[in-house]
Scaffold this active site. Structure first.
Site, short mmCIF file in Angstrom:
data_model
loop_
_atom_site.label_atom_id
_atom_site.label_comp_id
_atom_site.label_asym_id
_atom_site.label_seq_id
_atom_site.Cartn_x
_atom_site.Cartn_y
_atom_site.Cartn_z
N GLU A 40 27.01 -84.79 26.99
CA GLU A 40 26.44 -84.60 28.33
C GLU A 40 27.13 -85.48 29.36
OE1 GLU A 40 22.18 -84.42 28.09
OE2 GLU A 40 22.26 -83.16 26.31
N GLU B 176 11.15 -81.09 19.17
CA GLU B 176 11.95 -82.25 19.58
C GLU B 176 11.88 -83.26 18.44
OE1 GLU B 176 14.00 -83.30 22.35
OE2 GLU B 176 14.30 -84.80 20.79
N GLU C 275 22.58 -76.18 24.03
CA GLU C 275 22.90 -76.92 25.25
C GLU C 275 24.30 -77.51 25.05
OE1 GLU C 275 20.82 -80.57 25.81
OE2 GLU C 275 20.31 -80.08 27.86
N GLU D 169 18.79 -79.58 34.02
CA GLU D 169 17.84 -80.70 34.01
C GLU D 169 18.38 -81.93 34.73
OE1 GLU D 169 17.30 -81.23 29.79
OE2 GLU D 169 19.14 -82.38 29.58
C1 NOJ Z 1 16.31 -82.62 26.41
C2 NOJ Z 1 16.44 -81.15 26.53
O1 NOJ Z 1 17.69 -80.80 27.05
C3 NOJ Z 1 15.31 -80.64 27.41
O2 NOJ Z 1 15.45 -79.25 27.61
C4 NOJ Z 1 13.99 -80.99 26.80
O3 NOJ Z 1 12.97 -80.63 27.71
C5 NOJ Z 1 13.88 -82.47 26.50
N1 NOJ Z 1 15.04 -82.94 25.81
C6 NOJ Z 1 12.65 -82.81 25.67
O4 NOJ Z 1 12.76 -82.22 24.42
CA CA Z 2 19.77 -82.46 26.96
#
Ligand code: NOJ
Ligand code: CA
Length: 685
Positions: A173, A377, A474, A480
């Site tokens: 990232e 997650e 991703e 984000e």
């Molecule tokens: C990072 C992810 O890219 C995002 O989409 C997600 O909302 C958060 N982590 C929490 O899992």
């Molecule tokens: Ca991310």
């Protein structure tokens, strides 16, 4: 006479030696040629395009832990073969893909003891090449540790390179940077090059399944060398024969758009292994997600908890009303309270928070023809996840959940592993340990009819061909970052670089479609750095079989007209073409819907406004189409006036010329549909 005979025998001997030690292969139409040779026993390759060298002699081979390097060989056999087949993608940017190459297999054996064997396989396509090593089963090589892979890419030119750094705490990232190849340090792949002669190259890998990720290290001048992401103990790859490495790939095109339409990475992956793919469906989704990034709701429990039964049911209503297939809900399960980035071990994947009635929610969704999209997650606590993996997917399968988004947030190297001595070790996201993990998750998901959307993933190397339930991921800075990054989010050129870099690896879950671009009350120091029209264009420009409509339902209801484009745009395509391409400046892509005659166009620019001219030769001849155009208003500007948008309809044919007006930081989205008689009447007035 005797002497003459001796000389001619010697000459013949050397000629044979030469032919044995040097092999060549050309691509099917002769565009590319590759030479393999042994340089005093050391294997190397060289690549030319139309007889001009583009990769100078570059080393091949390995350093192993158990014995000396695998570097000094003789050729025992070599074979040239051809292959030409067209296969059908389960879903993708293009339905039919031609896999056409010439292959050279060179079998080698060490000159000295222990006389181990190694094969190098080269596949030459007209738009690039791939090569890999095969280490067959043999008495003197069983289990072994690779300490280094010697593969080099010795570029002939000091090309401009677009890259992100390897071994950074933030994984993939990072913002892409452009420098000379000679100024690179160590970078992730895909890395993209533009040579001074206007040739475009991308170096990456295909079919990374049980090996370390390859990064590239500059070893002087324009020479790059494979730098495999190591285990915590320094070993790069733990292997046993028979073994094949991933393919090392070089895509080559005359224009940058040619990299986007190349299918080389997919062609170098194994065919689909899933017998029944009827449950695999590209789709669009909404979700309880952006609120948390804006900090107007929380993942964790408490008064601001986002994932409540009631809110989810409202999202299901919204999805049903507008035809979205899924509703993603994050923060639904135990584990989010506290510092989950550091201590992901608390995540429980079958335990909902008390205010989230998952049975009720999934029942309600089913009644409405919508599906819940699951979320796992892990906080990069992979051991905790693996323990629960089967139960987690079984749980979802029972509830009728067919898409799961996973996540591995953690500052690299942040993956805890317990070694043979019972001690804690910390691994990289991109090392072999995690390559194995991500693969395990794909296979387990497939067993439960679950499609995957992986965040903080291993890089894509085309596994979606083999496991088409591996939908999207991703693996780059997505939308984000606009919500919360202290650096102000992605600059306007970001989305003009992604299609030529990250997206060459495969689909990306960028989460486009933010309409409330400024969110002053929620996050006064952040905003989305695009115009509204550019948010629409991203649905076409950035391919993903699962695309999110990322904003809050009320922001769509309040902007019903531009929202229509998000409702219309497909996520599965018959064909893809690139109309304009300048890396870091602008890109225009058109795609044909796989399930109708519609075409869609997306065009985005960097911080500079521009007018791009195009014909519409991709449309069918002798037919009239309605172009539903969503473009920046004449006064639009991402900084000063991002909401200005013009939505118009116009009759067009294959012979029409269009000027795409793009504002600074702007974009344009168009749907082309066949015109009815009524359309013709209405629009010719
Ligand atoms: C990072 C992810 O890219 C995002 O989409 C997600 O909302 C958060 N982590 C929490 O899992
Ligand atoms: Ca991310």
């Amino acid at each position: 006479m005797k002497r003459l005979l001796l000389i001619s025998t010697l000459l013949l001997f050397f000629a044979c030696q030469k032919s044995v030690n040097m092999q060549q292969v050309e691509s099917p139409d002769g565009t590319l040629s590759l030479t393999f040779r042994l340089n005093e026993g050391a294997p190397e390759y060289e690549v030319a395009r139309f007889n001009r060298t583009i990769i100078n002699p570059s080393k091949l081979g390995f350093v192993l832990k158990e014995a000396d390097s695998l570097t000094s060989f003789r050729v025992t056999n070599s074979a040239l073969t051809s292959f030409d087949e067209t296969w059908t993608q389960v879903w993708g940017e293009k339905k039919e893909i031609r896999n056409h190459y010439n292959e050279l297999r060179v079998q080698l054996q060490e000159i000295n003891r222990p006389r181990r064997k190694m094969t190098v396989v080269f596949r030459l396509f007209d738009d690039g090449l791939g090569f890999r090593y095969e280490l067959p089963e043999q008495p003197n090589l069983a289990t072994f540790d690779i300490m280094d892979e010697l593969t080099e890419f010795n570029l002939a030119d000091d090309a401009t390179a677009w890259w992100i750094p390897a071994y950074g705490w933030n994984r993939y990232e990072y913002l892409y940077q452009a420098t000379k190849t000679s100024e690179l340090d160590t970078v992730h792949t895909p890395v993209t090059f533009e040579t001074p002669n206007g040739l475009f190259l991308s170096i990456h890998e295909a079919a990374l399944t049980d090996y370390a990720s390859m990064t590239l290290r500059n070893i002087g001048g324009t020479a790059l060398k494979a730098d495999l992401v190591p285990w915590s103990d320094g070993v790069r790859v733990k292997a046993q024969t028979p073994m094949v490495t991933p393919w090392r790939t070089i895509q080559i095109a005359d224009d940058a758009g040619g990299l986007i339409t190349s299918c080389l990475i997919l062609n170098l992956n194994e065919p689909n292994k899933l017998e029944d793919t009827s449950w695999i469906k590209p789709a669009k989704y909404v979700g309880i997600w952006w609120d948390m990034h804006l900090n107007t709701a929380t993942w964790g429990s408490g008064p601001m908890h986002g994932a409540t039964t009631e809110r989810t049911m409202r999202y299901i209503d919204f999805a049903a009303k507008y035809g979205f297939a899924g509703v993603l809900v994050e923060g639904w399960n135990i584990g989010w309270d506290g510092d989950w980035v550091k201590y992901g071990d608390g995540f429980q994947f079958t335990a909902p928070y008390p205010d989230f009635d998952i049975e009720k929610v999934t029942r309600y969704a089913a009644e409405k023809g919508v599906q819940l999209i699951g979320h796992n997650e892990t906080g990069a606590a992979v051991l905790n996840y693996e323990k629960q993996l089967q139960d987690a997917f079984q749980f979802y399968e029972k509830l009728g959940v067919h898409v799961v988004k996973t996540g591995y947030v953690g500052n690299d190297p942040s993956i805890k592993r317990i070694d043979e001595k019972g001690e804690e070790q910390w691994e990289w996201h991109h090392g072999q340990f995690m390559v194995r993990h991500y693969r395990k998750v794909i296979e387990e998901a497939a067993r439960h009819n679950i499609m995957l959307d992986v965040h903080e993933p291993i890089k894509d190397t085309g596994i979606r061909r083999t496991y088409p339930n591996m939908m999207t991921r991703e693996g780059a800075r997505g939308q984000e970052y606009h919500a919360w990054d202290p650096d102000g989010g992605n600059p306007p050129d970001h989305e003009t670089i992604l299609p030529f870099t990250r997206l060459l690896a495969g689909p990306m879950d960028f989460t486009p479609g933010i309409f409330d671009l400024l969110f002053d009350r929620a996050r006064p120091n952040n905003r989305v750095n695009t115009t509204l029209a550019k948010q629409l264009a991203l649905y076409v420009v950035l391919y993903s079989p699962l695309h999110m409509a990322a904003d809050l339902p009320e922001n769509y209801e309040a902007n019903r007209k531009p929202f229509q484009f998000i409702l219309d745009v497909p996520t599965d395509w018959q064909d893809t073409r690139v109309l304009h391409a300048r890396i870091g400046d602008y890109v225009t892509i058109v795609r044909q819907d796989r399930h109708s005659d519609d075409w869609y166009l997306g065009s985005v620019t960097d911080e500079n406004g521009r007018n791009l001219q195009t014909t519409l030769s991709f449309l069918e001849p002798n037919l009239r189409y309605v172009a539903e155009i969503y473009r920046d208003g004449a006064d639009a500007d991402w900084q000063a006036n991002p909401y200005s948008i013009e939505i118009i309809e116009m009759l067009v044919t294959q012979n029409s010329n269009l000027t795409l007006r793009l504002a600074p930081g702007g974009g344009q989205a168009i749907r082309f549909r066949k015109a009815s008689e009524a359309d013709v009447q209405r629009l010719s007035r």
